[in-house]
Scaffold this motif. Structure first.
Motif, short mmCIF file in Angstrom:
data_model
loop_
_atom_site.label_atom_id
_atom_site.label_comp_id
_atom_site.label_asym_id
_atom_site.label_seq_id
_atom_site.Cartn_x
_atom_site.Cartn_y
_atom_site.Cartn_z
N PHE B 70 0.85 -1.14 -0.01
CA PHE B 70 -0.02 0.06 -0.17
C PHE B 70 0.88 1.31 0.10
CE2 PHE B 70 -2.53 -3.39 2.34
CZ PHE B 70 -3.39 -3.64 1.42
N LYS B 121 -1.08 0.02 6.78
CA LYS B 121 -1.53 -1.10 6.02
C LYS B 121 -2.93 -1.20 6.13
CE LYS B 121 0.28 -3.86 9.84
NZ LYS B 121 1.37 -4.42 10.25
N ASP B 270 -8.11 -4.30 -4.96
CA ASP B 270 -6.39 -3.88 -4.36
C ASP B 270 -5.92 -3.78 -5.51
OD1 ASP B 270 -6.98 -4.02 -1.68
OD2 ASP B 270 -5.85 -6.07 -1.66
N LEU B 290 -4.10 4.42 -5.26
CA LEU B 290 -3.09 4.83 -4.09
C LEU B 290 -2.24 5.85 -4.76
CD1 LEU B 290 -2.63 1.46 -1.88
CD2 LEU B 290 -4.20 3.58 -1.98
#
Lengths: 333, 333
Positions: B70, B121, B270, B290
């Motif tokens: 991440f 995380k 994800d 992200l």
């Protein structure tokens, strides 16, 4: 140092600086730390003391390893080695971009890091930045060192030999090797060790010899097709150049109704836990000990900061075999 | 700035400092950069200029995300946003250790970073260190913000809604949800969005409802057993809370002779490429963006450094659906 810091209610870095009469802090704080150290009978070791006179308590870590799978364990090892001295590791990702690399190196120098550790995603490539003549110690850890510098890499031949000898000890006789692209030096090193270990045991390996391809699950699948769908007798073991390749081989074997490890033993390389532990069965694999490698690199950097003479050259650190379930039980004794 | 730096043969950081009469360098270098900038017609923007007066051109990034899956994209986004200003991002891994965290924060402060970005995380946990009252701007990116601070997190409800609506558009009617442990806030947020999207389409979902378990392939396997080995009619789609879970579901379906996507569509979460792209077929998945989140965090930190007023609070940034092959072709139009 950690005990002193905890007892005095300050950070390790502050305690370290207080005891070395360095850094900015309230005199009351310094006095409290020094009294605490005395009360606890703390004796700084000579290395730490001699270092403290010119240390900034930070180390820069450069990498081009976007996924961090090699660099993050190295970073963790450096931290582990240096945390008692209150040293922080600053990681910068340079993403194979020379201008970015120079910017980050400039920033590290300006922050007066004690030294720089250059790390990467493969041990036969230099980072795209010249780290010679920076005026501070530089160490190469899991990347190609400059000539006359100090580098730490994994002993890939030794790791491959351990893997193949493990398979031979377990009674396997037709051991294939499926590995990555031939542009990687480790591919040649591991294949040579594989052939040597077979030769030493009087084994020839299966007809297909070494299958060179890619560092991917898909290649593991494809290679399993070559090994198990042909007309010759298939291998009873496959030594793979990465856990991802091994994952592909294991999945392909299951789809062919071949049992791992009963019919075929499989070994990976990397011990990238997120892949190795999730494979069914979990992979026996070669761990490059990158955390230990980082620890060695960090400790050696400290010695250089302390101006101790260190022989230049490349140190190969041993790999270790991590036994899970993909090769069956180790032999008794 | 990059053009000026290249033309003058210096790094971006050096060029930036030369043009702002900052930093240590030979006067000849400063003069050369300034002449180059003039010759190229370079005009620094107001933000960069006003910032330059009090900037160190470094940002500290704290994380406890050991695998970096991440944090490394967040770091890459921050770098992207700030590289034109010659800013370096220093990553420190604190590994859930409060003493280590304090050491690293001390080191960052001592290096006079322009600000600190706290990452982690999971977005519902604070890092084990107090970042209030440090005297420099702090931003939370993919971690739980302190009250009255500024944070950036992914819009997990929105991401889950996109996933379920995608399945509904493709004609799926019995959509199951297999997700991680209920101790994670995102598990509840995504499950609520899943139920809402089904309800809005007049669908009830399969009998099993939401299967709560672990963030692992093994749990995906196990859950597929509950969904497909029972006596009720099985789902025609599974929305998974992570790519690892989805990988386990897809592998379990293949072993049961069920085709993905023909018989069952599967979506992950994800877009962890190393898992999502290696799954057969490659996973359609929700990408939390992200890198964009890191970019926003970096730009906002610059505004704070410039003392611009920024409303405190948590910003939820949109996820996007990344379509690969595990759901079949998108509908025409």
């Amino acid at each position: 140092m950690r005990d002193v810091a905890a007892a005095a209610g300050v950070s390790v870095a502050t305690a370290s600086k207080a005891l070395n009469d360095q850094g900015r802090m309230a005199e009351e704080t310094r006095a409290r730390v020094q009294q605490t150290a005395k009360a606890l009978g703390f004796r700084p070791n000579g290395l730490a003391q001699s270092l403290s006179r010119r240390r900034s308590f930070t180390v820069g870590l450069l990498t081009n390893d976007t996924y961090g799978r090699f660099t993050l364990p190295v970073m963790s090892g450096i931290s582990d080695a240096l945390v008692d001295n209150g040293v922080s590791v600053f990681l910068c990702n340079i993403e194979d971009d020379p201008a970015l690399a120079q910017t980050h190196v400039d920033a590290m120098l300006e922050k007066r890091v004690d030294g720089i550790i250059a790390s990467g995603k493969r041990i036969d490539r230099r980072l795209p930045v010249d780290l010679s003549g920076l005026g501070i110690p530089v160490i190469y850890a899991f990347s190609e060192p400059d000539p006359d510098s100090i580098g730490f890499v994994s002993d890939d031949e030794g790791g491959a030999r351990q893997a193949v000898e493990h398979l031979i000890r377990l009674g396997r006789r037709r051991i294939a090797h499926v590995t990555g692209p031939s542009s990687f030096r480790v591919v040649h090193q591991r294949a040579a060790a594989y052939r040597d270990a077979l030769g030493a045991a009087g084994l020839a390996g299966p007809d297909q010899g070494v299958l060179v391809g890619h560092w991917s699950e898909a290649w593991g699948h494809e290679a399993a097709g070559y090994l198990f769908d042909g007309i010759g007798s298939p291998p009873d073991a496959v030594f793979c150049g990465s856990d991802q390749i091994a994952r592909g081989v294991v999945d392909a074997l299951r789809e062919r109704g071949r049992r791992v490890p009963d019919d075929v033993a499989v070994i990976g390389f990397d011990n990238w836990e997120i892949v190795a532990a999730a494979t069914r069965p979990p992979l026996t694999t070669v761990d490059m000990n990158l955390k230990a490698l980082g620890r060695e690199a960090g400790l050696t950097l400290l010695q250089l900061v302390d101006r101790q003479p260190i022989e230049p050259g490349v140190r190969k650190l041993p790999c270790r075999l991590l036994v899970r379930q993909s090769c069956g039980a180790p032999p008794a004794g």
